[in-house]
Design a protein around this motif. Structure first.
Motif, PDB file in Angstrom:
ATOM      1  N   GLY A  83       2.886  18.629 -13.471  1.00 61.23           N
ATOM      2  CA  GLY A  83       4.585  19.510 -13.876  1.00 61.23           C
ATOM      3  C   GLY A  83       5.388  20.465 -12.725  1.00 61.23           C
ATOM      4  O   GLY A  83       6.216  21.065 -13.125  1.00 61.23           O
ATOM      5  N   TYR A  84       5.423  19.794 -11.794  1.00 63.69           N
ATOM      6  CA  TYR A  84       6.177  19.817 -10.735  1.00 63.69           C
ATOM      7  C   TYR A  84       7.676  19.364 -11.068  1.00 63.69           C
ATOM      8  O   TYR A  84       8.829  20.264 -10.341  1.00 63.69           O
ATOM      9  N   SER A 142       3.881   5.799  -5.778  1.00 62.70           N
ATOM     10  CA  SER A 142       3.480   5.892  -7.024  1.00 62.70           C
ATOM     11  C   SER A 142       3.089   6.734  -7.111  1.00 62.70           C
ATOM     12  O   SER A 142       2.840   7.590  -8.510  1.00 62.70           O
ATOM     13  N   VAL A 143       1.587   6.713  -6.868  1.00 60.87           N
ATOM     14  CA  VAL A 143       0.676   7.465  -7.281  1.00 60.87           C
ATOM     15  C   VAL A 143       0.701   9.505  -7.455  1.00 60.87           C
ATOM     16  O   VAL A 143       0.311   9.950  -8.012  1.00 60.87           O
ATOM     17  N   GLY A 144       1.711   9.638  -6.368  1.00 51.10           N
ATOM     18  CA  GLY A 144       1.942  10.627  -5.546  1.00 51.10           C
ATOM     19  C   GLY A 144       2.739  11.152  -7.086  1.00 51.10           C
ATOM     20  O   GLY A 144       2.936  12.080  -7.351  1.00 51.10           O
ATOM     21  N   VAL A 189       0.982  -1.492  -0.495  1.00 50.42           N
ATOM     22  CA  VAL A 189       0.045   0.474  -0.311  1.00 50.42           C
ATOM     23  C   VAL A 189       1.391   1.314  -0.065  1.00 50.42           C
ATOM     24  O   VAL A 189       0.306   2.378  -0.715  1.00 50.42           O
ATOM     25  N   VAL A 190       1.791   0.822   0.313  1.00 49.01           N
ATOM     26  CA  VAL A 190       2.861   2.228   0.759  1.00 49.01           C
ATOM     27  C   VAL A 190       3.041   3.192  -0.559  1.00 49.01           C
ATOM     28  O   VAL A 190       3.439   4.211  -1.102  1.00 49.01           O
ATOM     29  N   LEU A 191       3.441   1.545  -1.522  1.00 47.81           N
ATOM     30  CA  LEU A 191       4.547   1.952  -2.346  1.00 47.81           C
ATOM     31  C   LEU A 191       3.665   2.180  -3.431  1.00 47.81           C
ATOM     32  O   LEU A 191       3.982   3.069  -4.437  1.00 47.81           O
TER      33      LEU A 191
END
Length: 302
Positions: free
Chosen positions: A262-263, A252-254, A246-248
């Motif tokens: 565009g960050y 990945s989504v973030g 779940v953490v990984l």
């Protein structure tokens, strides 16, 4: 007929006695003597019959490298020089035996005045050495149902040591089927190598273990070591894996969202692709070659 047989027997007897008198014959009281290390031992060599007054007596030590003199020309020689003596007429006495004295020894007697002028006898000496404290290896903790191996090694003793394992001060039988207390245990034990192997440990196998090395000269033991058996928390492992997944996934989504917004720019502003801002009223921008930045100056329009 009886007189002929009697005469024949008397002839054989007299011939045997005659040959015995003219032959050197040796015997020993012990063909395989032994002693503990640093002890005394006698290598018996008895001259049973001889007519020569001053026979030549020699002792030789026989090893894989070949024979070497121990007693020659009426003197002790070799590494026994200060640790042995001759007891008349031919017995060899070792007063301080060491492990290196283990070997075959040959007593040789030459009697030039006898018809059978030479005889020899071989004696096999064993110097026993007490075992030293064995090196023991016991795993501190083992998962329930997994395999485990305990080892015990000792190389100083002679003859070669035999090994016995103990659990909580009680001897472990070589075959678990011979004991009601260990009948459910799944292990193999080798007295020759000192290896104690569990195929699948049980909760009952937990305890303090030590090993004893023994031979004819004595025994030695290693200090007790504790082995624990623990359960594997399958549910906890599964939950832990799920949390990591779940953490990984969240990370990945973030990262994907950050790229979309565009960050994370694929280009960096350098001196070569820097765009000059539009001129403001009354301001000229000049780029210096050395510093790679821009300075501005003010100008007034008349």
């Amino acid at each position: 007929m009886a007189k002929i047989r009697l005469a024949y027997l008397l002839t054989l007897l007299s011939t045997h006695c005659y040959l015995s008198v003219l032959a050197v014959v040796l015997r020993t009281d012990n063909h395989s003597p032994w002693t503990d290390e640093f002890g005394r031992v006698e290598l018996s060599c008895v001259i049973q019959s001889i007519t020569t007054r001053n026979p030549r007596i020699e002792w030789k030590k026989i090893t894989n490298e070949g024979p070497s003199y121990v007693f020659f020309d009426k003197k002790i020689s070799g590494d026994l020089e200060s640790r042995a003596e001759i007891r008349e007429p031919a017995t060899l006495l070792i007063t301080n035996a060491t492990r290196s004295d283990t070997a075959k020894y040959r007593c040789e007697v030459t009697a030039v005045e006898d018809q059978k002028s030479f005889d020899e006898i071989v004696i096999d000496l064993v110097v026993r050495v007490k075992p030293v404290v064995p090196k023991c290896s016991v795993p501190k903790s083992v998962p329930f149902g997994k395999s485990a191996e305990l080892s015990c090694v000792e190389d100083e003793g002679f003859p070669k040591s035999q090994y016995q394992w103990f659990k909580n001060r009680e001897g472990i039988p070589n075959d678990p089927k011979t004991s009601l207390k260990f009948i459910n245990s799944s292990y193999t034990l080798s007295p020759e190598t000192g290896a104690l192997k569990f195929i699948a440990v049980r909760k009952e196998d937990a305890g303090e273990y030590f090993c004893r090395a023994r031979n004819d000269a004595g025994y030695a033991e290693c200090p007790p070591q504790k082995m624990e058996v623990y359960d594997i928390d399958v549910v906890g492992i599964i939950l832990g894996v799920l949390v990591v997944v779940v953490v990984l996934l969240c990370i990945s989504v973030g990262i994907c969202c950050a790229y979309k917004r565009g960050y994370f720019s694929s280009q960096t502003q350098t001196g070569n692709n820097y765009k000059v801002p539009a001129k403001g009223d009354g301001v000229d921008y000049v780029r210096t070659e050395d510093e790679g930045d821009f300075r501005h100056k003010s100008s007034f329009v008349i």
